[in-house]
Design a protein around this motif. Structure first.
Motif, PDB file in Angstrom:
ATOM      1  N   VAL A 127       0.829  -1.201   0.000  1.00  0.00           N
ATOM      2  CA  VAL A 127       0.000   0.000   0.000  1.00  0.00           C
ATOM      3  C   VAL A 127       0.867   1.257   0.000  1.00  0.00           C
ATOM      4  O   VAL A 127       0.604   2.211  -0.742  1.00  0.00           O
ATOM      5  CB  VAL A 127      -0.967   0.000   1.208  1.00  0.00           C
ATOM      6  N   LEU A 128       1.912   1.261   0.819  1.00  0.00           N
ATOM      7  CA  LEU A 128       2.792   2.435   0.874  1.00  0.00           C
ATOM      8  C   LEU A 128       3.488   2.680  -0.453  1.00  0.00           C
ATOM      9  O   LEU A 128       3.586   3.822  -0.913  1.00  0.00           O
ATOM     10  CB  LEU A 128       3.830   2.279   1.988  1.00  0.00           C
ATOM     11  N   SER A 129       3.984   1.625  -1.085  1.00  0.00           N
ATOM     12  CA  SER A 129       4.666   1.826  -2.372  1.00  0.00           C
ATOM     13  C   SER A 129       3.675   2.289  -3.436  1.00  0.00           C
ATOM     14  O   SER A 129       4.035   3.058  -4.326  1.00  0.00           O
ATOM     15  CB  SER A 129       5.380   0.546  -2.811  1.00  0.00           C
ATOM     16  N   GLY A 130       2.410   1.861  -3.346  1.00  0.00           N
ATOM     17  CA  GLY A 130       1.404   2.343  -4.295  1.00  0.00           C
ATOM     18  C   GLY A 130       1.017   3.786  -4.035  1.00  0.00           C
ATOM     19  O   GLY A 130       0.853   4.569  -4.968  1.00  0.00           O
ATOM     20  N   ILE A 149      -2.764   6.568   6.500  1.00  0.00           N
ATOM     21  CA  ILE A 149      -2.169   7.466   5.506  1.00  0.00           C
ATOM     22  C   ILE A 149      -3.018   8.721   5.351  1.00  0.00           C
ATOM     23  O   ILE A 149      -2.492   9.840   5.304  1.00  0.00           O
ATOM     24  CB  ILE A 149      -1.992   6.732   4.154  1.00  0.00           C
ATOM     25  N   ARG A 150      -4.337   8.560   5.284  1.00  0.00           N
ATOM     26  CA  ARG A 150      -5.221   9.729   5.165  1.00  0.00           C
ATOM     27  C   ARG A 150      -5.111  10.629   6.390  1.00  0.00           C
ATOM     28  O   ARG A 150      -5.092  11.861   6.269  1.00  0.00           O
ATOM     29  CB  ARG A 150      -6.665   9.280   4.971  1.00  0.00           C
ATOM     30  N   TRP A 177      12.544   1.261 -10.011  1.00  0.00           N
ATOM     31  CA  TRP A 177      13.802   0.706  -9.513  1.00  0.00           C
ATOM     32  C   TRP A 177      13.797   0.541  -7.998  1.00  0.00           C
ATOM     33  O   TRP A 177      14.597  -0.208  -7.447  1.00  0.00           O
ATOM     34  CB  TRP A 177      14.985   1.558  -9.963  1.00  0.00           C
ATOM     35  N   THR A 178      12.905   1.243  -7.269  1.00  0.00           N
ATOM     36  CA  THR A 178      12.880   1.106  -5.810  1.00  0.00           C
ATOM     37  C   THR A 178      12.082  -0.114  -5.355  1.00  0.00           C
ATOM     38  O   THR A 178      12.165  -0.481  -4.187  1.00  0.00           O
ATOM     39  CB  THR A 178      12.275   2.362  -5.166  1.00  0.00           C
ATOM     40  N   VAL A 225      12.604  -2.192  -1.906  1.00  0.00           N
ATOM     41  CA  VAL A 225      11.536  -2.434  -0.922  1.00  0.00           C
ATOM     42  C   VAL A 225      11.383  -3.935  -0.680  1.00  0.00           C
ATOM     43  O   VAL A 225      11.202  -4.374   0.468  1.00  0.00           O
ATOM     44  CB  VAL A 225      10.214  -1.794  -1.411  1.00  0.00           C
ATOM     45  N   ASP A 226      11.466  -4.735  -1.749  1.00  0.00           N
ATOM     46  CA  ASP A 226      11.385  -6.197  -1.582  1.00  0.00           C
ATOM     47  C   ASP A 226      12.518  -6.719  -0.701  1.00  0.00           C
ATOM     48  O   ASP A 226      12.297  -7.551   0.187  1.00  0.00           O
ATOM     49  CB  ASP A 226      11.432  -6.890  -2.942  1.00  0.00           C
TER      50      ASP A 226
END
Length: 191
Positions: free
Chosen positions: A29-32, A99-100, A39-40, A44-45
């Motif tokens: 969710v954060l990466s989206g 996040i919101r 490339w990140t 993250v993985d």
């Protein structure tokens, strides 16, 4: 290894499987939401697998002193399946809510700083510019008035001292000053 230790190990591994699933969803969710560059994703993985590995082995060391058995993998698998079957939707919703809330708090803080600090500083700057502009205009106005008032006196003084020029030598700096004053007067009031 006693039966109690085995059940404790399976329970810890189920919990670690649930934690791995939750971390996976949070990272996803954060990466989206952050719209990270392609490339990140691999970074993250790698971070995910490092954190997951540390978590699993810490729990494994805590529960059975690090002994690796088949039921350890079975516990992790059960935890991951349980998580994705029942908890994944809730964790994603919670992550989006957090996040919101963080975005809302950031906007409120930014607006507060803008209203309490930045706008008063800009207003003070503008007021200072207006006041200084007014003072400069008043100073120029008074300067012109003083020059207008002193110019006839200066001309009269020059006229009165003209007969003395035959008897006294007028210093060159005084003649230059007199010429400059006349030139400034003509420049200021010829417009």
């Amino acid at each position: 290894m006693t039966l109690h230790v085995q059940f404790q190990t399976i329970f810890m591994m189920v919990l670690s499987g649930i934690a791995m699933g939750a971390m996976f969803d949070v990272f996803r969710v954060l990466s989206g939401k952050l719209r990270l560059p392609r490339w990140t994703v691999s970074i993250v993985d790698i971070l995910y697998w490092i954190v997951a590995t540390i978590l699993v082995f810490r729990l494994l060391i805590y529960s059975n002193e690090g002994q690796l058995r088949v039921f350890v993998f079975l516990g992790i698998g059960i935890g991951i399946c349980f998580y994705f079957a029942l908890l994944s939707v809730w964790v994603i919703r919670l992550t989006l809510l957090v996040i919101r809330i963080i975005i809302m708090i950031y906007r409120i803080l930014r607006r507060t700083v803008e209203l309490l600090i930045i706008k008063p500083i800009i207003g003070l700057y503008r007021l200072t510019v207006i006041i200084l502009g007014f003072l400069v205009a008043v100073a120029i106005f008074l300067y012109k008035i003083v020059l207008q008032l002193l110019y006839p006196v200066w001309r009269l003084l020059l006229w009165m001292t003209k007969p003395l020029h035959k008897y006294f030598v007028v210093p060159a700096w005084l003649r230059k000053l007199s010429g400059k004053i006349v030139a400034i007067y003509r420049w200021l009031f010829s417009k």
